[in-house]
Write a protein that holds these residues in place. Sequence first.
Motif, PDB file in Angstrom:
ATOM      1  N   ASP A   1       1.379  -6.239  35.250  1.00 43.03           N
ATOM      2  CA  ASP A   1       2.025  -5.403  36.264  1.00 43.03           C
ATOM      3  C   ASP A   1       2.254  -6.182  37.555  1.00 43.03           C
ATOM      4  N   ILE A   2       1.406  -7.156  37.805  1.00 38.40           N
ATOM      5  CA  ILE A   2       1.484  -7.929  39.048  1.00 38.40           C
ATOM      6  C   ILE A   2       1.254  -9.406  38.740  1.00 38.40           C
ATOM      7  N   ARG A   3       1.470 -10.262  39.766  1.00 42.17           N
ATOM      8  CA  ARG A   3       1.186 -11.695  39.683  1.00 42.17           C
ATOM      9  C   ARG A   3       1.899 -12.353  38.501  1.00 42.17           C
ATOM     10  N   TRP A   4       3.187 -12.077  38.378  1.00 41.77           N
ATOM     11  CA  TRP A   4       3.965 -12.641  37.285  1.00 41.77           C
ATOM     12  C   TRP A   4       4.009 -14.165  37.335  1.00 41.77           C
ATOM     13  N   GLU A   5       4.114 -14.725  38.526  1.00 45.11           N
ATOM     14  CA  GLU A   5       4.183 -16.185  38.628  1.00 45.11           C
ATOM     15  C   GLU A   5       2.887 -16.827  38.146  1.00 45.11           C
ATOM     16  N   ALA A   6       1.758 -16.224  38.507  1.00 51.51           N
ATOM     17  CA  ALA A   6       0.468 -16.740  38.046  1.00 51.51           C
ATOM     18  C   ALA A   6       0.364 -16.623  36.529  1.00 51.51           C
ATOM     19  N   PHE A   7       0.879 -15.531  35.984  1.00 51.17           N
ATOM     20  CA  PHE A   7       0.880 -15.345  34.531  1.00 51.17           C
ATOM     21  C   PHE A   7       1.698 -16.443  33.854  1.00 51.17           C
ATOM     22  N   CYS A   8       2.864 -16.741  34.395  1.00 54.85           N
ATOM     23  CA  CYS A   8       3.717 -17.787  33.808  1.00 54.85           C
ATOM     24  C   CYS A   8       3.016 -19.144  33.831  1.00 54.85           C
ATOM     25  N   ARG A   9       2.341 -19.431  34.930  1.00 52.93           N
ATOM     26  CA  ARG A   9       1.621 -20.709  35.009  1.00 52.93           C
ATOM     27  C   ARG A   9       0.475 -20.757  34.001  1.00 52.93           C
TER      28      ARG A   9
ATOM     29  N   PHE B   1      -4.069  -8.881  36.402  1.00 54.32           N
ATOM     30  CA  PHE B   1      -2.675  -8.548  36.134  1.00 54.32           C
ATOM     31  C   PHE B   1      -2.388  -7.059  35.915  1.00 54.32           C
ATOM     32  N   HIS B   2      -3.405  -6.277  35.634  1.00 51.19           N
ATOM     33  CA  HIS B   2      -3.186  -4.896  35.166  1.00 51.19           C
ATOM     34  C   HIS B   2      -3.341  -3.885  36.293  1.00 51.19           C
ATOM     35  N   ASP B   3      -2.408  -2.924  36.364  1.00 50.02           N
ATOM     36  CA  ASP B   3      -2.498  -1.804  37.296  1.00 50.02           C
ATOM     37  C   ASP B   3      -3.089  -0.619  36.538  1.00 50.02           C
ATOM     38  N   TYR B   4      -4.388  -0.407  36.696  1.00 48.92           N
ATOM     39  CA  TYR B   4      -5.080   0.619  35.923  1.00 48.92           C
ATOM     40  C   TYR B   4      -4.626   2.030  36.282  1.00 48.92           C
ATOM     41  N   ARG B   5      -4.179   2.238  37.511  1.00 46.90           N
ATOM     42  CA  ARG B   5      -3.745   3.574  37.897  1.00 46.90           C
ATOM     43  C   ARG B   5      -2.378   3.919  37.314  1.00 46.90           C
ATOM     44  N   ALA B   6      -1.541   2.916  37.102  1.00 41.38           N
ATOM     45  CA  ALA B   6      -0.222   3.147  36.517  1.00 41.38           C
ATOM     46  C   ALA B   6      -0.304   3.289  34.996  1.00 41.38           C
TER      47      ALA B   6
ATOM     48  N   ALA C   1       8.131  -9.546  33.050  1.00 41.67           N
ATOM     49  CA  ALA C   1       7.307 -10.750  33.005  1.00 41.67           C
ATOM     50  C   ALA C   1       7.729 -11.645  31.847  1.00 41.67           C
ATOM     51  N   GLN C   2       8.132 -11.028  30.750  1.00 45.70           N
ATOM     52  CA  GLN C   2       8.539 -11.786  29.570  1.00 45.70           C
ATOM     53  C   GLN C   2       9.832 -12.552  29.842  1.00 45.70           C
ATOM     54  N   ALA C   3      10.782 -11.917  30.543  1.00 46.15           N
ATOM     55  CA  ALA C   3      12.033 -12.584  30.868  1.00 46.15           C
ATOM     56  C   ALA C   3      11.804 -13.711  31.879  1.00 46.15           C
ATOM     57  N   LEU C   4      10.959 -13.452  32.872  1.00 45.69           N
ATOM     58  CA  LEU C   4      10.658 -14.481  33.862  1.00 45.69           C
ATOM     59  C   LEU C   4       9.986 -15.685  33.206  1.00 45.69           C
ATOM     60  N   LEU C   5       9.139 -15.424  32.217  1.00 52.54           N
ATOM     61  CA  LEU C   5       8.466 -16.513  31.517  1.00 52.54           C
ATOM     62  C   LEU C   5       9.483 -17.460  30.883  1.00 52.54           C
ATOM     63  N   GLU C   6      10.522 -16.906  30.270  1.00 58.85           N
ATOM     64  CA  GLU C   6      11.547 -17.753  29.661  1.00 58.85           C
ATOM     65  C   GLU C   6      12.244 -18.611  30.715  1.00 58.85           C
ATOM     66  N   VAL C   7      12.538 -18.004  31.868  1.00 58.45           N
ATOM     67  CA  VAL C   7      13.191 -18.742  32.950  1.00 58.45           C
ATOM     68  C   VAL C   7      12.297 -19.878  33.446  1.00 58.45           C
ATOM     69  N   ARG C   8      11.043 -19.556  33.736  1.00 58.58           N
ATOM     70  CA  ARG C   8      10.138 -20.568  34.271  1.00 58.58           C
ATOM     71  C   ARG C   8       9.881 -21.696  33.258  1.00 58.58           C
ATOM     72  N   LEU C   9       9.709 -21.347  31.992  1.00 58.84           N
ATOM     73  CA  LEU C   9       9.487 -22.391  30.990  1.00 58.84           C
ATOM     74  C   LEU C   9      10.681 -23.339  30.934  1.00 58.84           C
ATOM     75  N   GLY C  10      11.883 -22.796  31.084  1.00 58.83           N
ATOM     76  CA  GLY C  10      13.063 -23.649  31.111  1.00 58.83           C
ATOM     77  C   GLY C  10      13.054 -24.588  32.300  1.00 58.83           C
ATOM     78  N   GLU C  11      12.637 -24.067  33.458  1.00 55.40           N
ATOM     79  CA  GLU C  11      12.552 -24.904  34.657  1.00 55.40           C
ATOM     80  C   GLU C  11      11.503 -25.995  34.494  1.00 55.40           C
ATOM     81  N   TRP C  12      10.484 -25.725  33.685  1.00 53.71           N
ATOM     82  CA  TRP C  12       9.426 -26.705  33.470  1.00 53.71           C
ATOM     83  C   TRP C  12       9.693 -27.588  32.259  1.00 53.71           C
ATOM     84  N   GLY C  13      10.875 -27.460  31.676  1.00 52.08           N
ATOM     85  CA  GLY C  13      11.253 -28.336  30.576  1.00 52.08           C
ATOM     86  C   GLY C  13      10.693 -27.946  29.227  1.00 52.08           C
TER      87      GLY C  13
END
Length: 294
Positions: free
Chosen positions: A92-100, A45-50, A158-170
């Motif tokens: 930094d990346i793979r937000w969907e995988a992080f949410c899962r 998930f981490h972009d070490y150069r950024a 990623a934090q905001a997307l997590l709230e959205v996805r958790l809602g979709e998953w009940g």
Amino acid sequence: MVVALDGFLDAGNAGALAARHLVRTGASTPDGGGVVVATFDVDEFHDYRARRPPMTFARDHYEGYDAPRLVVRLLHDACGAPYLLLHGPEPDIRWEAFCRAVLEVVDRFSVSLVVSMGSVPMAVPHTRPIAITHHANNPDLLTGTSPWRGELRVPSSAQALLEVRLGEWGRDAQGFVAHVPHYLAQLDYPRASKALLEQVEIASRLTIDLDDLGVAADEREEEIARYLSANAEVQDVVTALEQQYDTFARAEEEGRSLLAEDEPLPTGEDLGRQFEQFLAGLEGPDEGQGGSPR
């Protein structure tokens, strides 16, 4: 489970400070830190150069590499009630995988509610109450009224997307975003951290010892007050923000337009110049002594 990710939604390091406070006061192990019950593969998930992790160069060799960690800890509140804390750098990346992956944690530990903390820089004075934006994927969870009207298009996280996805998953999720004065956004601002944790207490029914955080917040406020008393130009900028804030507040109470008329507000150039001096003065060696900031 409380969530605080370092990065985008962390003006004044409010979320990170709040998370560190929870770890310090809620640890259930003798050596502190609580029990780590889940870890994330940061390399995924981490972009070490950024965001390059710090390390030490000691005379002729490298040592002390501070590897980023994204973990879930088991903590206990002041009354002994258990809860989880997910904290570390925002992916930094793979937000969907992080949410899962977070969903797996939620289900494995039968988490009934996810509460997130964040903070954003706003054109508000530090001398007024800290405003909090309440949000949730279930309207029944809201514990306060949002200061916003209508819709806003904002950068995602990623934090905001997590709230959205958790809602979709009940799964229930809610959160709080503190409005931090933008001239303090680069400094540690424990007052915002305390305000966030007070909201977490209400939402999650946890009891959190906030005494140490309150002391740190008072010390920072005194530090800012000393600097302002010795720097009239910066005080003028804060006064202008106070006038703007109060005008907006009165208009909202009276149901009038929030567009202020004939208010002597500083220009963008004035704000930028004075805020740079403000930050330099607080972090410099002459802090609070009346000298010119460097």
